[in-house]
Motif scaffolding. Structure first.
Motif, mmCIF file in Angstrom:
data_model
loop_
_atom_site.group_PDB
_atom_site.id
_atom_site.type_symbol
_atom_site.label_atom_id
_atom_site.label_comp_id
_atom_site.label_asym_id
_atom_site.label_seq_id
_atom_site.Cartn_x
_atom_site.Cartn_y
_atom_site.Cartn_z
ATOM 1 N N SER A 90 12.169 -9.322 -7.535
ATOM 2 C CA SER A 90 12.327 -10.690 -7.049
ATOM 3 C C SER A 90 11.876 -10.826 -5.601
ATOM 4 O O SER A 90 11.737 -11.932 -5.092
ATOM 5 C CB SER A 90 13.796 -11.112 -7.156
ATOM 6 N N ARG A 91 11.646 -9.684 -4.947
ATOM 7 C CA ARG A 91 11.220 -9.663 -3.551
ATOM 8 C C ARG A 91 10.615 -8.297 -3.268
ATOM 9 O O ARG A 91 10.794 -7.355 -4.050
ATOM 10 C CB ARG A 91 12.411 -9.920 -2.621
ATOM 11 N N PRO A 92 9.900 -8.110 -2.163
ATOM 12 C CA PRO A 92 9.316 -6.797 -1.863
ATOM 13 C C PRO A 92 10.390 -5.762 -1.516
ATOM 14 O O PRO A 92 11.277 -6.027 -0.706
ATOM 15 C CB PRO A 92 8.419 -7.072 -0.647
ATOM 16 N N TYR A 93 10.315 -4.608 -2.112
ATOM 17 C CA TYR A 93 11.127 -3.455 -1.730
ATOM 18 C C TYR A 93 10.556 -2.223 -2.418
ATOM 19 O O TYR A 93 9.803 -2.324 -3.393
ATOM 20 C CB TYR A 93 12.611 -3.638 -2.067
ATOM 21 N N ILE A 94 10.898 -1.060 -1.895
ATOM 22 C CA ILE A 94 10.428 0.208 -2.453
ATOM 23 C C ILE A 94 11.636 1.062 -2.797
ATOM 24 O O ILE A 94 12.558 1.207 -1.981
ATOM 25 C CB ILE A 94 9.533 0.968 -1.450
ATOM 26 N N VAL A 95 11.635 1.632 -3.986
ATOM 27 C CA VAL A 95 12.717 2.515 -4.415
ATOM 28 C C VAL A 95 12.216 3.952 -4.363
ATOM 29 O O VAL A 95 11.154 4.274 -4.903
ATOM 30 C CB VAL A 95 13.196 2.165 -5.835
ATOM 31 N N LYS A 122 9.304 11.118 -3.316
ATOM 32 C CA LYS A 122 8.901 10.499 -4.580
ATOM 33 C C LYS A 122 9.251 9.012 -4.608
ATOM 34 O O LYS A 122 10.355 8.605 -4.254
ATOM 35 C CB LYS A 122 9.597 11.209 -5.745
ATOM 36 N N ILE A 123 8.281 8.203 -5.040
ATOM 37 C CA ILE A 123 8.485 6.766 -5.224
ATOM 38 C C ILE A 123 8.845 6.507 -6.683
ATOM 39 O O ILE A 123 8.204 7.026 -7.601
ATOM 40 C CB ILE A 123 7.213 5.971 -4.857
ATOM 41 N N ILE A 124 9.876 5.687 -6.906
ATOM 42 C CA ILE A 124 10.325 5.367 -8.264
ATOM 43 C C ILE A 124 9.761 4.002 -8.657
ATOM 44 O O ILE A 124 10.045 2.996 -7.990
ATOM 45 C CB ILE A 124 11.862 5.350 -8.333
ATOM 46 N N PRO A 125 8.944 3.939 -9.709
ATOM 47 C CA PRO A 125 8.331 2.658 -10.102
ATOM 48 C C PRO A 125 9.377 1.640 -10.566
ATOM 49 O O PRO A 125 10.324 1.984 -11.271
ATOM 50 C CB PRO A 125 7.399 3.048 -11.259
ATOM 51 N N ILE A 142 7.517 14.964 3.144
ATOM 52 C CA ILE A 142 6.745 14.083 4.014
ATOM 53 C C ILE A 142 7.014 12.656 3.546
ATOM 54 O O ILE A 142 6.946 12.363 2.350
ATOM 55 C CB ILE A 142 5.243 14.401 3.947
ATOM 56 N N MET A 143 7.306 11.754 4.497
ATOM 57 C CA MET A 143 7.705 10.390 4.146
ATOM 58 C C MET A 143 6.793 9.370 4.822
ATOM 59 O O MET A 143 5.979 9.719 5.667
ATOM 60 C CB MET A 143 9.151 10.135 4.599
ATOM 61 N N ASP A 144 6.970 8.121 4.442
ATOM 62 C CA ASP A 144 6.384 6.940 5.088
ATOM 63 C C ASP A 144 4.855 6.928 5.032
ATOM 64 O O ASP A 144 4.169 7.432 5.922
ATOM 65 C CB ASP A 144 6.849 6.831 6.536
ATOM 66 N N PHE A 145 4.337 6.295 3.987
ATOM 67 C CA PHE A 145 2.890 6.164 3.802
ATOM 68 C C PHE A 145 2.417 4.756 4.162
ATOM 69 O O PHE A 145 1.455 4.252 3.606
ATOM 70 C CB PHE A 145 2.523 6.503 2.356
ATOM 71 N N ARG A 150 0.827 -1.202 0.000
ATOM 72 C CA ARG A 150 0.000 0.000 0.000
ATOM 73 C C ARG A 150 0.867 1.259 0.000
ATOM 74 O O ARG A 150 0.564 2.235 -0.684
ATOM 75 C CB ARG A 150 -0.924 -0.005 1.220
ATOM 76 N N GLU A 151 1.954 1.231 0.776
ATOM 77 C CA GLU A 151 2.849 2.388 0.829
ATOM 78 C C GLU A 151 3.385 2.729 -0.558
ATOM 79 O O GLU A 151 3.439 3.891 -0.952
ATOM 80 C CB GLU A 151 4.013 2.108 1.784
ATOM 81 N N GLU A 152 3.766 1.712 -1.315
ATOM 82 C CA GLU A 152 4.301 1.955 -2.653
ATOM 83 C C GLU A 152 3.216 2.442 -3.606
ATOM 84 O O GLU A 152 3.429 3.388 -4.372
ATOM 85 C CB GLU A 152 4.938 0.681 -3.203
ATOM 86 N N GLU A 153 2.041 1.818 -3.559
ATOM 87 C CA GLU A 153 0.969 2.189 -4.482
ATOM 88 C C GLU A 153 0.508 3.624 -4.247
ATOM 89 O O GLU A 153 0.265 4.379 -5.191
ATOM 90 C CB GLU A 153 -0.210 1.214 -4.336
ATOM 91 N N ILE A 154 0.386 4.011 -2.969
ATOM 92 C CA ILE A 154 -0.029 5.381 -2.669
ATOM 93 C C ILE A 154 1.050 6.365 -3.103
ATOM 94 O O ILE A 154 0.766 7.417 -3.682
ATOM 95 C CB ILE A 154 -0.336 5.531 -1.166
ATOM 96 N N GLY A 155 2.302 6.020 -2.835
ATOM 97 C CA GLY A 155 3.400 6.911 -3.206
ATOM 98 C C GLY A 155 3.494 7.153 -4.693
ATOM 99 O O GLY A 155 3.869 8.244 -5.140
ATOM 100 N N LYS A 156 3.134 6.158 -5.495
ATOM 101 C CA LYS A 156 3.238 6.292 -6.953
ATOM 102 C C LYS A 156 2.287 7.341 -7.516
ATOM 103 O O LYS A 156 2.574 7.957 -8.543
ATOM 104 C CB LYS A 156 2.956 4.940 -7.617
ATOM 105 N N VAL A 157 1.127 7.540 -6.861
ATOM 106 C CA VAL A 157 0.132 8.462 -7.419
ATOM 107 C C VAL A 157 0.363 9.899 -6.968
ATOM 108 O O VAL A 157 -0.321 10.806 -7.435
ATOM 109 C CB VAL A 157 -1.301 8.028 -7.031
ATOM 110 N N LEU A 158 1.320 10.114 -6.067
ATOM 111 C CA LEU A 158 1.569 11.460 -5.555
ATOM 112 C C LEU A 158 2.824 12.044 -6.193
ATOM 113 O O LEU A 158 3.868 11.395 -6.238
ATOM 114 C CB LEU A 158 1.729 11.429 -4.029
#
Length: 598
Positions: A357-362, A349-352, A425-428, A334-342
């Motif tokens: 190969s495993r969960p992580y957020i860039v 900023k979240i980088i798609p 602002i960080m951490d969604f 959810r944190e990644e998906e929300i970050g992508k739309v903002l």
């Protein structure tokens, strides 16, 4: 490199102790200098009396010894990282054990190897590069005034005369972990490096520094700087190091020589597969992990190089034992998906990344420090600064709310003040959108927010809306203005209970410099009833930007103090005991009569 070096340090005409310390070392063998390099380091102790002097000496000794004993072929940045970690922890532990709890020091170290200067930096000493008469500052001051200037809160002229110009936002020995700035600069023949303490650089214009080291030898330049600073009435200790690059060897030569040392051969980063990620590994043949930024009980944030773009990024990776947890995985996703739309300058900023190969957020990599770290160092912030910071946060919140996102975990540690003058602002991780399912409250957990900043409706298990974030921002504003959180108690449940049944102390009772209008803004944002708060972040921003026009409604007079948690607990305990006494008496009587009947 062939170098000419000189250094001087003076107590100055005002101080009684010299809390500055300088040091330089290079191998005697020219071949060793080519492979291992040289090191110059400068430290400015803080803490008063002799503790600052001890801390700065410890930092320099550790810097030189760590460099001397580092395995040949070790990367300069790794050596610098080892220096700062060891120095910080040793000074911190020494301060705790000797009860010198305010003991600390700045440290700036420069490793010169091949034809480059590698810099590690914490504090307000500076490194300048002078080339062909032109000067460039290679470090950034870790002071409150520098933070103000970068955020556009004050002008350069005001910064130079500010009473807060000596307040550090970062130093060694204050916490077990320290954030270090690293920099690198290529060197040419006749370049000069200047390392100096704030006692010196505050007394000279940059063009003066450049002119002197261009005209004079390093030794003569050091003598000139110290004498001139003393004549100008220096109020602090004065320290200076000047390094002149006399000759830079050709690349092919020193690279060929260094290859004779087996330890200097760079190891290829190892791929990641089914294990916790570590520095030196590569995620999905793309993200090369180069440094640990932050580690918690649930995830680790790394600094990495994106091999596809060449950009530096931050990579957040959950711990291996949590990847199989459906609830945690859902939160992470959810944190990644929300970050992508903002997409807003005030939101990280979240980088798609398409395939993983495993969960992580860039995420984008930003330099700076969190608001909570700033408040730990500085304490109460200037009122004008708090209003401007809160106003910028309102900008980001308004954008977020207009896109149907509620953060729900606004707190100082989730706000980054960046070195480029922006904030994020960080951490969604527990943010929600309008389409999310309801989450009910079954006891406090990290998925519900942080007790010191949670809104009353969050404590009750309600989903909340934009006014939930406004309440949390009000709590952050309260802390910036008063130096303490709105509610305090012996445990998280006491804090949450106080927020439900009472109001915080009036801000002006803790900091009389707060105006009635600013107090009104804080209490308006922190109304227990969401319908009595600002209806939008834009409404709150309007009053933050023009506090003189805020209407005083007497909110501070209507504050109701929360009943202490302990007192309520005692009352409940007494009621239970009173109710149980007849039952206990009956059971005892029954047991006695039963035995007599036998």
């Amino acid at each position: 490199m062939k170098l000419t070096f000189a250094e001087l340090s003076s107590t100055g005409p005002v101080r009684h102790h010299n809390e500055d310390c300088v040091g330089f070392w290079q191998p005697e063998s020219e071949d060793e200098r080519l492979v291992h390099g040289s090191i110059a380091a400068i430290a400015d102790g803080v803490g008063g009396l002799s503790s600052g002097e001890i801390a700065s000496r410890m930092a320099i000794d550790i810097a030189l010894n760590t460099f001397k004993t580092a395995p040949r072929g070790s990367k300069p940045n790794q050596i610098l990282d080892d220096i700062f970690k060891e120095a910080n922890l040793d000074i911190y532990n020494f301060g705790v054990e000797s009860e010198l709890r305010r003991m600390g020091t700045t440290l700036t170290a420069c490793i010169l190897r091949n034809k480059e200067a590698y810099i590690g930096h914490v504090g307000d000493c500076r490194v300048y590069l002078v080339r062909n008469g032109q000067i460039k500052k290679l470090t950034s001051d870790h002071t409150y005034v520098e933070m103000q200037r970068k955020l556009g809160l004050i002008s350069q002229e005001d910064a130079m005369s500010s009473e807060l110009r000596s307040v550090l936002t970062r130093s060694l020995g204050q916490n077990p972990i320290v954030q270090v700035d690293f920099a690198k600069s290529a060197l040419q023949n006749r370049d000069c490096l200047i390392l100096c303490s704030d006692g010196l650089h505050t007394l000279f214009m940059e063009h003066e520094l450049a002119d002197v080291v261009t005209r004079m030898t390093p030794a003569d330049a050091c003598t000139y700087f110290i004498n001139t600073a003393e004549n100008r009435g220096a109020e602090d200790n004065i320290s200076i190091q000047v390094v002149r690059v006399e000759e830079v060897r050709k690349t092919a030569f020193y690279q060929g020589l260094s290859s004779l040392y087996a330890a200097s051969k760079a190891e290829s980063p190892t791929p990641v597969s089914g294990i916790d990620v570590e520095v030196g590994q590569v995620l999905d043949d793309r993200f090369e992990i180069i440094e640990t930024i932050h580690r918690s009980g649930m995830s680790t944030v790394f600094k990495a190089i994106d091999r596809k773009t060449g950009e530096t990024v931050a990579v957040k990776v959950p711990l291996m034992n949590l990847e199989a947890d459906p609830a945690f995985y859902s939160r992470f996703e959810r944190e990644e998906e929300i970050g992508k739309v903002l997409d807003h300058r005030g939101i990280l900023k979240i980088i798609p990344v398409e395939q993983k190969s495993r969960p992580y957020i860039v995420m984008e990599y930003v330099k700076g420090q969190t608001l909570d770290r700033l408040m730990q160092t500085v304490g109460i912030l200037p009122i004008a600064d708090t209003l401007k910071i809160a106003s910028r946060l309102c900008d980001a919140l308004q954008y977020m709310h207009e896109h149907g996102v509620i953060h729900r975990d606004m707190k100082p540690s989730n706000i980054m003040l960046c070195e480029d003058g922006t904030l994020r602002i960080m951490d969604f991780g527990i943010a929600k959108t309008e389409a999310m399912r309801r989450i009910t409250f079954g006891g406090f957990s990290p998925t519900m927010g942080t007790p010191d900043y949670m809104s009353p409706e969050q404590i009750k298990g309600k989903r909340g809306d934009q006014r939930t974030d406004i309440y949390s921002l009000g709590a952050i504003l309260y802390e910036m203005l008063t130096g303490q959180v709105p509610f305090q108690g012996p445990n998280v449940y006491a804090v949450m209970n106080a927020r439900l049944v009472g109001d915080p102390p009036a801000p002006r009772s803790l900091n009389p410099e707060i105006s009635p209008q600013v107090e009104e803004i804080v209490l308006h944002a922190m109304e227990r009833d969401p319908f009595k708060r600002y209806h939008s972040a834009a409404d709150m921003k309007a009053e933050l930007d023009g506090p003189q026009s805020v209407e005083i409604t007497g909110r501070h007079q209507r504050l109701r103090r929360a009943a202490p948690w302990k007192r309520k607990f005692r009352q409940i305990r007494m009621i239970l005991i009173t109710a149980l006494l007849p039952v206990i008496a009956f059971l005892l009587l029954w047991l006695v009569l039963s035995r007599q009947g036998r």
